[in-house]
Scaffold this motif. Structure first.
Motif, PDB file in Angstrom:
ATOM      1  N   GLU A 176     -11.883  -1.258 -18.515  1.00 43.35           N
ATOM      2  CA  GLU A 176     -10.638  -1.610 -17.820  1.00 43.35           C
ATOM      3  C   GLU A 176      -9.464  -1.614 -18.796  1.00 43.35           C
ATOM      4  OE1 GLU A 176     -10.896  -5.159 -15.568  1.00 43.35           O
ATOM      5  OE2 GLU A 176      -8.742  -5.253 -15.192  1.00 43.35           O
ATOM      6  N   GLN A 219       3.748   2.709  -6.602  1.00 42.97           N
ATOM      7  CA  GLN A 219       2.539   2.363  -5.856  1.00 42.97           C
ATOM      8  C   GLN A 219       1.256   2.782  -6.565  1.00 42.97           C
ATOM      9  OE1 GLN A 219       3.201   4.246  -2.067  1.00 42.97           O
ATOM     10  NE2 GLN A 219       4.743   2.760  -1.420  1.00 42.97           N
ATOM     11  N   TYR A 245       0.404   1.782  -9.413  1.00 37.49           N
ATOM     12  CA  TYR A 245       0.044   0.720 -10.353  1.00 37.49           C
ATOM     13  C   TYR A 245      -0.152  -0.603  -9.617  1.00 37.49           C
ATOM     14  CZ  TYR A 245       1.719   4.124 -13.726  1.00 37.49           C
ATOM     15  OH  TYR A 245       1.887   5.263 -14.466  1.00 37.49           O
ATOM     16  N   PRO A 246      -1.021  -1.460 -10.142  1.00 34.96           N
ATOM     17  CA  PRO A 246      -1.192  -2.787  -9.532  1.00 34.96           C
ATOM     18  C   PRO A 246       0.019  -3.674  -9.773  1.00 34.96           C
ATOM     19  CG  PRO A 246      -2.498  -2.608 -11.544  1.00 34.96           C
ATOM     20  CD  PRO A 246      -1.938  -1.237 -11.277  1.00 34.96           C
ATOM     21  N   ASP A 291       1.951  -4.746 -13.364  1.00 39.50           N
ATOM     22  CA  ASP A 291       1.515  -3.844 -14.435  1.00 39.50           C
ATOM     23  C   ASP A 291       2.699  -3.521 -15.353  1.00 39.50           C
ATOM     24  OD1 ASP A 291       0.607  -1.585 -15.963  1.00 39.50           O
ATOM     25  OD2 ASP A 291      -0.971  -1.304 -14.472  1.00 39.50           O
ATOM     26  N   ALA A 316      -3.969   4.887  -4.804  1.00 37.88           N
ATOM     27  CA  ALA A 316      -3.667   3.540  -5.287  1.00 37.88           C
ATOM     28  C   ALA A 316      -4.702   3.110  -6.327  1.00 37.88           C
ATOM     29  CB  ALA A 316      -3.646   2.572  -4.110  1.00 37.88           C
ATOM     30  N   PRO A 317      -4.469   1.994  -7.032  1.00 35.07           N
ATOM     31  CA  PRO A 317      -5.442   1.520  -8.019  1.00 35.07           C
ATOM     32  C   PRO A 317      -6.837   1.292  -7.441  1.00 35.07           C
ATOM     33  CG  PRO A 317      -3.366   0.387  -8.321  1.00 35.07           C
ATOM     34  CD  PRO A 317      -3.231   1.190  -7.064  1.00 35.07           C
ATOM     35  N   ASP A 318      -6.931   0.963  -6.139  1.00 34.42           N
ATOM     36  CA  ASP A 318      -8.245   0.740  -5.527  1.00 34.42           C
ATOM     37  C   ASP A 318      -8.850   2.020  -4.954  1.00 34.42           C
ATOM     38  OD1 ASP A 318      -6.665   1.212  -3.345  1.00 34.42           O
ATOM     39  OD2 ASP A 318      -6.999  -0.738  -2.386  1.00 34.42           O
ATOM     40  N   GLY A 319      -8.183   3.163  -5.148  1.00 28.85           N
ATOM     41  CA  GLY A 319      -8.733   4.434  -4.705  1.00 28.85           C
ATOM     42  C   GLY A 319      -8.261   4.929  -3.354  1.00 28.85           C
ATOM     43  N   THR A 320      -7.547   4.095  -2.598  1.00 26.31           N
ATOM     44  CA  THR A 320      -7.059   4.527  -1.281  1.00 26.31           C
ATOM     45  C   THR A 320      -5.878   5.491  -1.459  1.00 26.31           C
ATOM     46  OG1 THR A 320      -5.574   2.617  -1.156  1.00 26.31           O
ATOM     47  CG2 THR A 320      -7.769   2.388  -0.175  1.00 26.31           C
ATOM     48  N   ASN A 324       1.538  -1.612   4.800  1.00 26.41           N
ATOM     49  CA  ASN A 324       0.984  -1.877   3.469  1.00 26.41           C
ATOM     50  C   ASN A 324       1.543  -3.123   2.821  1.00 26.41           C
ATOM     51  OD1 ASN A 324      -0.352   0.612   3.719  1.00 26.41           O
ATOM     52  ND2 ASN A 324       1.446   1.706   2.942  1.00 26.41           N
ATOM     53  N   LYS A 341       2.033  -6.793   1.644  1.00 26.25           N
ATOM     54  CA  LYS A 341       1.110  -7.899   1.395  1.00 26.25           C
ATOM     55  C   LYS A 341       1.860  -9.214   1.282  1.00 26.25           C
ATOM     56  CE  LYS A 341      -2.137  -4.881  -1.020  1.00 26.25           C
ATOM     57  NZ  LYS A 341      -2.876  -4.616  -2.276  1.00 26.25           N
TER      58      LYS A 341
END
Length: 640
Positions: A3, A137, A139-140, A143, A205-209, A219, A221
């Motif tokens: 990571e 978008q 990056y988390p 970041d 996105a960082p989670d792969g979506t 989107n 949050k």
């Protein structure tokens, strides 16, 4: 461990986005490099008129992202908006290609001009805010790589802006304007192909979506229930206030203050839209404070772009007319100077990015960085003001424009990428693309004002009168242009009596429009119908030089007659309008000593005064923003 390794680099999606933007910027800056020259040298627009068109076009280009951002937030998502925008821009470039392929000045060519600009304006509105938003978008939340990402993104897209004037500018100035526009259109299509083939694999996105598939409002949050149910974008009530407010402000600007229609629209939206966003009921106190930072800095961004965007207008005039562009016998096209800024960005962006990272905890907040940007802008204009004070006969050294673009590039890197990152970090997710569009409103206003300021460029000559006639008589003899093979055929006497006559409104009677008698009027300059030979400053030209001009561009006979007028400060150009209805002839009366423009009571008599106006405007804005930066930093509530 893995990571931590990942955090050291950037996601591959970043490079996909800047490769796409590389070609979009190639398209935009390729067109921009030749646009002002195309209008003045091909369409015969005077500088003031062309500058205002330039300002209106670039202003609207940055206005429509508000529409594109809203549609992406509420309905389409980023990806669809990017595709639609890219296709519209490609069509726009090919329409300009068609315009430049038609006879200059004809009604059909002007129709294609306005249509092409319209497609470019709306296409950019859908494209620009959405691709910029997707960078953040990748990056988390929180970041630290985001600032660096935007600097790299900025460097990548400016590589396209660097090559665009070299290719499109060369084709436009040395081959034909139409091929400059054509190459810009091809560049836009290449960018769309790259994005289409790589988006699914890398733009995630960082989670792969996959990013940008759905509307941005889905989107968000946010932890606020009211915000979650707000639907993103403007509510029906807000839209009513927005439309009504813009109508009121536009009416005041247009009818009372006499601002032109497009300027009234741009300024009206820039004033009203931020107010509507900040009054959204779903915003928390902290969210409002952060949005206020964006809105307040927008005021200073207007001053930056108003000054900076002289690159495509007045600074191009300076490059074309007042700069010695000869390098070892080769004359550099004027449009090449527009590559300087982009080239400096490619060189300096990594350095500036490293400086921000090295500073770490001492890294200045965004408002301070942006005040530095305005300061470097002022220094750039001060530099060229010094260089323009005493210009030699051969023209000013290219050092002056080079130094200006170097200093302006440092200023841009302190302001523009930092601004994009700031908007992304300070805006609630449900308003991301919309606020990016609102941010571009400040740039739109700056660009529109840039055109207005460029129209104040102190001309050494301008058209003081213009006449069209069905017949031109010289010494009582009607000139038949079809039979003219040598300029001496109509210049046998040292005194010409030029009488222009035209049909009156009822097309039945012939009225005398003007009669000009001049002495000592042997033509000392002749021109051709060639696209590239349109404007000459009066002066002696040998027959040998005239012959070379004809040979270079394939012309066999002169079609323009230039002569001095009675008054020392006037001369006229008698030109055959090849493509005008009924083969009409036009007489242009030029003033070599026009009245100096006035700005805020300052008479702009020379280039030194003109550039010093920009020094004062950008320098004052830099000082005020620096003073306010501490307060603005507190309103950011911990966001760097």
């Amino acid at each position: 461990m893995m990571e931590q390794q990942a955090q050291k680099g950037h996601p591959k999606g970043l490079y996909v986005l800047f490769a796409t933007e590389f070609w979009e910027r190639f398209s935009y800056y390729g067109m921009r490099a030749i646009f002002i020259l195309f209008m003045t040298k091909y369409l015969f627009f005077n500088k003031s008129y062309a500058s205002n068109i330039y300002g209106t076009y670039t202003g609207l280009v940055y206005l429509t992202p508000l529409i594109g951002g809203y549609v992406a937030d509420r309905y389409w998502g980023n990806r669809k908006s990017i595709f639609v925008g890219g296709i519209l821009m490609a069509i726009g470039q090919f329409l300009l290609f068609t315009c430049a392929s038609l006879p200059q000045g004809s009604g059909s060519s002007l129709l294609f001009l306005w249509a092409g600009l319209g497609f470019l304006i709306f296409g950019n509105g859908f494209f620009k805010p959405n691709i910029s938003t997707m960078v953040g978008q990748l990056y988390p939340e929180g970041d630290v790589r985001k600032d660096g990402a935007y600097s790299i993104f900025y460097m990548g897209i400016n590589a396209g802006a660097f090559f665009a004037p070299l290719i499109c500018g060369y084709l436009g100035e040395n081959v034909d304007f139409k091929w400059g526009f054509f190459s810009a259109g091809v560049g836009m299509l290449v960018g769309l192909v790259i994005f289409y083939l790589t988006k699914d694999k890398y733009v995630v996105a960082p989670d792969g979506t996959q990013l940008g598939v759905t509307a941005n409002k889905l989107n968000d949050k946010t932890t606020s229930d009211e915000a979650s149910n707000s639907g993103g974008g403007f509510s029906t009530q807000q839209l009513t206030i927005l439309i009504g407010g813009i109508a009121v402000v536009m009416s005041i600007l247009y009818f009372i203050l006499k601002v032109d229609f497009w300027g009234s629209l741009i300024y009206g939206m820039t004033i009203v839209a931020p107010f509507v966003v900040i009054t959204d009921k779903s915003l928390t106190k902290i969210e409002k404070d952060r949005l206020w930072v964006i809105i307040l800095i927008m005021i200073f961004v207007v001053f930056f772009w108003m000054c900076f965007e002289q690159a495509g207008a007045s600074l191009t005039f300076f490059a074309d007319e007042q700069t010695n562009r000869k390098i070892f016998g080769w004359e550099m096209p004027a449009s090449y100077f527009q590559s300087f800024n982009a080239g400096f960005i490619v060189l300096l962006a990594p350095i500036i990015s490293i400086i921000w990272l090295k500073l770490k905890h001492r890294n200045p907040a965004a408002p301070y960085k942006q005040s530095f940007g305005l300061g470097f802008l002022a220094l750039g204009f001060l530099f060229i003001a010094i260089g323009s004070k005493n210009i030699p006969n051969a023209g000013a050294s290219i050092i002056w424009l080079t130094g200006l673009y170097f200093l302006h590039t440092i200023g841009e890197l302190c302001l523009s990428p930092i601004g994009l990152s700031m908007v992304n970090k300070l805006t609630p997710g449900r308003f991301t693309s919309l606020m990016m569009g609102v941010w571009f409103l400040a740039i739109a206003t700056g660009n529109k004002l840039a055109g207005a300021m460029s129209s104040l460029y102190p001309e050494q000559q301008n058209i003081s009168a213009q006449f069209e006639a069905s017949n031109v008589k010289m010494n009582g003899v009607t000139v038949n242009w079809d039979s003219v093979t040598n300029v001496r055929d109509i210049s046998q006497n040292s005194i010409w009596d030029v009488q222009l006559v035209k049909k009156s409104a009822d097309s039945k009677e012939v009225d005398s429009l003007v009669s000009i008698t001049t002495s000592d009027l042997m033509p000392n300059i002749v021109g051709t119908d060639s696209v590239r030979v349109k404007r000459f400053i009066p002066g002696k030209m040998s027959e040998e030089k005239v012959k070379k001009i004809f040979e270079k561009y394939g012309d066999k006979e002169p079609k323009f007659i230039f002569g001095k007028g009675k008054e020392p400060s006037t001369y006229y150009i008698l030109r055959n309008e090849m493509y005008a209805k009924n083969n009409e002839v036009k007489l242009e009366v030029w003033n070599t000593n026009p009245k100096a423009p006035v700005f805020l009571g300052i008479e702009i008599k020379d280039l030194f005064t003109y550039f010093m106006v920009f020094v004062a405007l950008s320098g004052l804005a830099a000082f005020i923003l620096f003073i306010l930066s501490n307060k603005l930093q507190k309103m950011m509530h911990g966001v760097k």
